[in-house]
Design a protein around this motif. Structure first.
Motif, short mmCIF file in Angstrom:
data_model
loop_
_atom_site.label_atom_id
_atom_site.label_comp_id
_atom_site.label_asym_id
_atom_site.label_seq_id
_atom_site.Cartn_x
_atom_site.Cartn_y
_atom_site.Cartn_z
N ALA A 35 0.78 -1.37 -0.11
CA ALA A 35 -0.01 0.21 -0.19
C ALA A 35 0.87 1.22 0.04
CB ALA A 35 -1.05 -0.03 1.39
N VAL A 36 1.93 1.44 0.82
CA VAL A 36 2.87 2.36 0.85
C VAL A 36 3.43 2.54 -0.50
CG1 VAL A 36 5.04 3.42 2.07
CG2 VAL A 36 3.21 2.34 3.34
N THR A 37 3.94 1.91 -1.07
CA THR A 37 4.70 1.72 -2.34
C THR A 37 3.59 2.46 -3.46
OG1 THR A 37 6.12 -0.16 -1.74
CG2 THR A 37 5.97 0.60 -4.15
N LEU A 38 2.20 1.76 -3.48
CA LEU A 38 1.37 2.18 -4.30
C LEU A 38 1.12 3.86 -3.97
CD1 LEU A 38 -0.58 1.96 -6.38
CD2 LEU A 38 -2.41 1.19 -4.85
N LEU A 39 0.95 3.96 -2.85
CA LEU A 39 0.53 5.49 -2.51
C LEU A 39 1.66 6.64 -2.96
CD1 LEU A 39 -1.00 4.75 1.34
CD2 LEU A 39 -2.20 5.85 -0.67
N PHE A 40 3.07 6.17 -2.69
CA PHE A 40 4.27 7.01 -3.00
C PHE A 40 4.22 6.94 -4.45
CE2 PHE A 40 5.64 6.80 1.42
CZ PHE A 40 5.91 8.05 1.50
N THR A 41 3.92 6.12 -5.20
CA THR A 41 3.89 6.13 -6.72
C THR A 41 2.99 7.02 -7.42
OG1 THR A 41 4.75 3.88 -6.70
CG2 THR A 41 3.71 4.71 -8.64
N ILE A 42 1.49 6.88 -6.75
CA ILE A 42 0.79 7.69 -6.97
C ILE A 42 0.87 9.26 -7.01
CG2 ILE A 42 -1.87 8.20 -6.76
CD1 ILE A 42 -2.36 5.30 -6.45
#
Length: 397
Positions: A35-42
């Motif tokens: 989730a953290v990886t996806l959030l920072f990517t977005i």
């Protein structure tokens, strides 16, 4: 102020939403690392996309200014420009804040990355709308339509009474003990954009005075320019005059360029600028000038049947309190026609369209407003017969 406030609201909203995201315990749960990886990517991906798009939009604005008129700032004033930027700021703040808030928690609700993805899709939708607006701003038909649409709204607000003939001249004011002080502009050079007339009327009525503007909205004033006259019963240096002058300073809004807010002459000036640029030897595009004259014809026809004397504002008792110079019919015709008429002397297409514009206005406007049109029609006929004798056949015209 609305632009800065919208960015602040979106940033604060994204911050609060991101701080509360670890508290969500609804629905299935996913690994916090994913989730953290996806959030920072977005978050960083949306910011990068916005940076690229806004860099491209600078070229679009430059193209519009060089092709039509440098005063045509329609795209810069589109609300979608600053709303899209504010929303993107909110998405970025939410993504980064929620990613940091999750921290080392083993799991988090799947609703958090889903919300981030949904916000990113909304941001992409706003970017698409922004690009569409930018593409429209470099197309002639859309630019002309935007100018006339804003002009129609402005004229509907300003000129609500139909024209019912010339008004009798007002009698000269009787001598009184009123004191008059001329207010000179004290700030740097600026364009008068707005006048808060209701607030100024209330202030003048409270202190028993009257404010007469010497400069209309849309004009540039520099330091020391006579700007307004404040009249009040009693000596010119009385407390009442000073109070009205203080209200005058608060009621006048300035900027670096003309706007559509209270400048009814600006739409015709923009249409004339577009036509002049099209008729210049460097461009030589008379078809564009003809399209601009089509919109000019529509606006002048709209003004021909309206009462244009709207510069006197009275209080509840009917006493004039604020007087603002406003353009009359002859001023509108001069702005819209004169420069283009001279530039069209070498273009039979534009000159014939100008003649049709003047002929149509002569048939539709009241008799009192026809002399200024007859003068310009006579000039167009003289120029056409001398320059284009084969096209200027009276039987065809």
């Amino acid at each position: 102020m609305r632009r800065g406030l919208s960015q602040l609201v979106c940033a604060v909203g994204g911050l609060l939403l991101g701080l509360m995201s670890p508290l969500v315990a609804v629905g299935p749960r996913v690994s916090s690392g994913q989730a953290v990886t996806l959030l920072f990517t977005i978050g960083f991906g949306v910011v990068s996309l916005v940076s690229i798009i806004y860099s491209m939009l600078f070229l679009v604005v430059q193209f519009s200014a060089s092709s039509f008129s440098p005063r045509l700032g329609l795209f810069r004033e589109e609300p979608i420009v600053w709303r899209a930027y504010a929303f993107t700021v909110g998405v970025f703040v939410f993504s980064v804040t929620s990613g940091m808030s999750i921290g080392t928690s083993p799991q988090v609700s799947a609703l958090v990355p889903c919300v981030a993805a949904l916000l990113a899709l909304c941001a992409l939708g706003m970017m698409r709308t922004l690009q569409t607006k930018a593409f429209h701003s470099i197309q002639l038909a859309h630019a002309l339509t935007a100018v006339t649409t804003r002009a129609d709204r402005l004229y509907d607000d300003l000129y609500q009474r139909p024209y019912d003939g010339p008004r009798p001249a007002a009698p000269p004011p009787a001598p009184s003990a009123a004191g008059t002080r001329t207010h000179h502009w004290r700030g740097p050079a600026a364009v008068i954009q707005q006048i808060d007339v209701p607030a100024l009327v209330r202030a003048a009525a409270t202190h028993g005075g009257c404010v007469t503007f010497l400069v209309p909205p849309g004009r540039t004033v520099s330091r020391g320019t006579p700007f307004a006259e404040v009249t009040c019963e009693g000596p010119a240096g009385s407390t009442a005059v000073e109070a009205i002058e203080a209200a005058l300073g608060r009621a006048v809004g300035t900027g670096v360029e003309r706007t559509f807010d209270q400048d009814p002459e600006l739409p015709l000036r923009l249409l004339a600028d577009i036509a002049l640029r099209a008729l210049s030897p460097a461009v030589n595009d008379p078809a564009t000038a003809v399209e601009s004259l089509d919109r000019t014809d529509a606006l002048l026809t709209r003004l021909a049947g309206r009462d244009l004397e709207i510069g006197a504002f009275a209080d509840a008792g009917g006493t004039p309190r604020v007087l603002v110079p406003v353009p009359g019919w002859e001023r509108y015709v001069r702005t819209a026609v004169d420069d283009v008429l001279h530039a069209a002397a070498d273009s039979p297409m534009a000159l014939l369209r100008m003649r049709a514009l003047l002929t149509g206005l002569l048939a539709r406007c009241p008799e009192e407003r026809r002399p200024v049109l007859r003068e310009r029609l006579a000039w167009a006929d003289r120029t056409g017969r001398a320059t284009f004798p084969l096209l200027w056949d009276p039987a065809d015209l």
